[in-house]
Design a protein around this motif. Sequence first.
Motif, PDB file in Angstrom:
ATOM      1  N   ILE A 605       0.875  -1.177   0.000  1.00 52.01           N
ATOM      2  CA  ILE A 605       0.000   0.000   0.000  1.00 52.01           C
ATOM      3  C   ILE A 605       0.910   1.225   0.000  1.00 52.01           C
ATOM      4  CG2 ILE A 605      -1.800   1.274   1.215  1.00 52.01           C
ATOM      5  CD1 ILE A 605      -2.589  -1.344   2.603  1.00 52.01           C
ATOM      6  N   THR A 606       0.711   2.097  -0.974  1.00 52.98           N
ATOM      7  CA  THR A 606       1.572   3.265  -1.115  1.00 52.98           C
ATOM      8  C   THR A 606       0.733   4.531  -1.005  1.00 52.98           C
ATOM      9  OG1 THR A 606       2.942   2.007  -2.628  1.00 52.98           O
ATOM     10  CG2 THR A 606       3.275   4.377  -2.633  1.00 52.98           C
ATOM     11  N   GLN A 607       1.221   5.479  -0.260  1.00 47.59           N
ATOM     12  CA  GLN A 607       0.527   6.764  -0.165  1.00 47.59           C
ATOM     13  C   GLN A 607       1.500   7.886  -0.475  1.00 47.59           C
ATOM     14  OE1 GLN A 607      -1.912   7.579   3.444  1.00 47.59           O
ATOM     15  NE2 GLN A 607      -0.921   9.593   3.342  1.00 47.59           N
ATOM     16  N   VAL A 608       1.027   8.851  -1.260  1.00 44.99           N
ATOM     17  CA  VAL A 608       1.886   9.971  -1.656  1.00 44.99           C
ATOM     18  C   VAL A 608       1.159  11.291  -1.422  1.00 44.99           C
ATOM     19  CG1 VAL A 608       3.025   8.632  -3.468  1.00 44.99           C
ATOM     20  CG2 VAL A 608       1.020  10.012  -4.040  1.00 44.99           C
ATOM     21  N   THR A 609       1.955  12.347  -1.384  1.00 39.97           N
ATOM     22  CA  THR A 609       1.386  13.699  -1.395  1.00 39.97           C
ATOM     23  C   THR A 609       1.983  14.428  -2.589  1.00 39.97           C
ATOM     24  OG1 THR A 609       1.363  13.668   1.007  1.00 39.97           O
ATOM     25  CG2 THR A 609       1.022  15.806  -0.056  1.00 39.97           C
ATOM     26  N   VAL A 610       1.116  14.956  -3.430  1.00 40.66           N
ATOM     27  CA  VAL A 610       1.583  15.652  -4.624  1.00 40.66           C
ATOM     28  C   VAL A 610       1.310  17.148  -4.477  1.00 40.66           C
ATOM     29  CG1 VAL A 610       1.308  15.891  -7.130  1.00 40.66           C
ATOM     30  CG2 VAL A 610       1.157  13.624  -6.077  1.00 40.66           C
ATOM     31  N   ASP A 611       2.350  17.921  -4.752  1.00 36.34           N
ATOM     32  CA  ASP A 611       2.200  19.370  -4.818  1.00 36.34           C
ATOM     33  C   ASP A 611       1.717  19.669  -6.231  1.00 36.34           C
ATOM     34  OD1 ASP A 611       2.634  22.037  -5.369  1.00 36.34           O
ATOM     35  OD2 ASP A 611       4.472  22.157  -4.172  1.00 36.34           O
ATOM     36  N   CYS A 612       0.447  19.939  -6.365  1.00 38.64           N
ATOM     37  CA  CYS A 612      -0.158  20.001  -7.704  1.00 38.64           C
ATOM     38  C   CYS A 612       0.103  21.318  -8.418  1.00 38.64           C
ATOM     39  CB  CYS A 612      -1.658  19.710  -7.610  1.00 38.64           C
ATOM     40  SG  CYS A 612      -1.979  18.031  -7.020  1.00 38.64           S
TER      41      CYS A 612
END
Length: 762
Positions: A605-612
């Motif tokens: 399970i992978t979780q990311v935060t993207v600076d859009c």
Amino acid sequence: MSKHLDAPFHTRGESLYVDDNPAPDGMLHAAVVGSPFAHGDIRKLDVSRALAADGVVAVFTAEDIPGENEIGPILKGEVLLAEDKVGYIGQPVAFVVAKTPEIAREAVELVDIEVDELPIVVDPREAHAKGHFIDTPRTFSLGDVDAAFENCDVIVEGECEIAGQEHLYLETNRARAIPEEGDRVKCFSSTQSPYAVQKSCARICGVPHHKIEIDVKRLGGGFGGKEDQATHWACMVVMAARILRKPVELVLHRLDDMQMTGKRHPYSADFKIGLREDGTIEAFDCKMYQNSGAAADLSTAVLERSLFHATNSYAIPNARIYAAPCRTNLQPHTAFRGFGGPQAMFVVESALAKAAEAMGMGREELQYENLLTDGDVFPYGQTVESAQAKACWDDAVETFDLAGMREAVEAYNASHDTTKKGLAVMPICFGISFTKIFLNQASALVHIYTDGSVSVSTGGVEMGQGVTTNIAEIAAAEFGIARERCKIESTNTTRIANMSPSAASATTDLNGNATILATNEILDRFRTMLAPEIDCEPDQISIVDETVLVDGEETDWTWEKVVNHAYINRVGLSAHGFYATPGIHFDTDEEKGRPFAYHVYGTAITQVTVDCLRGRYDIDTVRVVHDLGRQINEVVDLGQIEGGLAQGLGWMTLEELAYDEEGRLLSNALSTYKAPDVYALPDDMQVKMRTIDNPSGPRGSKAVGEPPLMYGIGVYFAIRDAMRAFAERDYEFDAPITPEKVLMGLHGHVLGGGDATSVSST
Ligand code: MTE
Ligand code: LUZ
Ligand code: MOS
């Protein structure tokens, strides 16, 4: 927990590699002349200026090869040194031997090459359209795909572009050859495949195999890059050492190693997937175009594994998988952890993602619906047994609270406009065994010295993955003695003949099982010897903690006493074990069989935060449930899982190979090729092992080397998930998903830079 055997040497800087041993007197140094042109007919190759340089001893070209100019591991027609044509920039055309490495390298610049240039092809789709193949394309099929598509509720089609990957082993390719009496040569090589090196050196020199001895202590990493492509450099020094009667060493400069050697194969692919309304996959049609590079190398074997893993961990009743090895004017691409499996898995994961998006279903829901269970059939005919797909998935969902994670991501996204979180689950299923059935054999040579210390030789090469640690653990456990008593020798072709490469994650499986056969043979002799002494039956005897037990009762026979008694009574203290994996077969006419001894499963399970706004992203967490058998060494397993994952994350996110229009590698140094560092990796990385006895593995273990790399694919879909939370568009499947591509994907239409692919490279 006992450590990796090399840990103290590595941390103190005492580990010895090929060129760390004291240099023999008068040793010469080689440097390779690579083609400056990607494609063409050689018009002129003039080495006279190089030869005249001070300190240069010899310059060798194809004409100087005493035997056959042939190093193809599977298909014939691969040359060590170019004869009349060149097919990629960096292709070896000659090599210089000089008094120092510096002189050799400078002299390389003095070799004059003129080439009548031919047009180049670097794109596998273009090569495919032109019919430029390394070998005939292959198709695996199951069920009736065309009929199945007629009955689907939803059909989705798409394309993938999947980039290659530089191995970036810390130790570049190198070899040292030492002439011995007569016309024999001993060669120290940094290879995963000592026997392949021995065979090629013998062919190049035109001598029988037994004239060439290859010795490998350890590698500073291989990752598949030295499964076949360590051969060239060893052939050069062996040939030079035989001709010049002097020790010769070749250490590739990083820039040369990166320019001259092949990488993970880039793939292009087309897919079409058909589903029922409830999310069941009915049909999958997939075409993979492998960018094989300019020569065959291992490409056909890599292609085969892509065919095997095209449905990853899913049951798909109707599948047609086509794969073509396309010849291009790049380096001959080669083995890399996963061996074509990762590329194929990326395609099916893309198909599932696109289908889920089209159906307005959660991707996880769709994945889970279709996970393999016992009795399902792989497109290659093998029936699924002991499937751990659902077990690993369920375990991950529960252990790491997937529902809670999803909720938190949604809550975050609802309250953040410019940064978004994304989540993805990545199940894996990887077949264990060389797909070339004959390679699934190994032998071991075990000696016990009279003081009770043990020496084990196998065909397994230590490349950091811990095979020596595993073999020591296995030998110690089988004999019932302390691990410290067991020494694992270098891998040497005079002690172990005809070894398979250390590859396919099967090194401990094969060599460990061979070791067990050898230790058992000696133990049998001990039991036969001891039974009359102790007055019991042989099968009542065992050795635990260095003490002989009879039906579990301690005796006063210690290990050392047993060994000494055996020696005095002339009972053999050495044995050779030979192992061949039972029950595997494959018919390449039908494209059906049972190629794998078993499969390795797992879920990440992978979780990311993207600076859009900027395209930047952080990997918040990767949480894994991994399917192993009984563990041989926990530290080794954890290292393999975390290391494989890191390599997979790098492949999917940062690592980008760039070539110029002439086919020259631009990302040819660590300044231009970005590999993940500690900052790029998730702060939170958790691994839970599921340890279920595996009857095929030594002492119930399961192979671990390659499968974890494929967890890294999850990050791609986690980033996509976050991008879709920002703007629900149909983004391309174009890996790696660098920050630049995230930015262009989200804002390319505004920035006017076109779509994401315009910034990608071959
Ligand atoms: N781990 C380290 N540290 N170094 C390596 O070169 N190679 C990988 C994997 N793990 C590698 C590694 C690859 S490509 C394979 S096939 C397996 O290790 C080979 O070793 P095994 O068969 O013992 O798993
Ligand atoms: N090498 C090989 C491999 O020769 N055959 C294989 O099946 C394989 N699989 C994974 C990695 N290397
Ligand atoms: Mo690994 S790609 O089998 O060397």
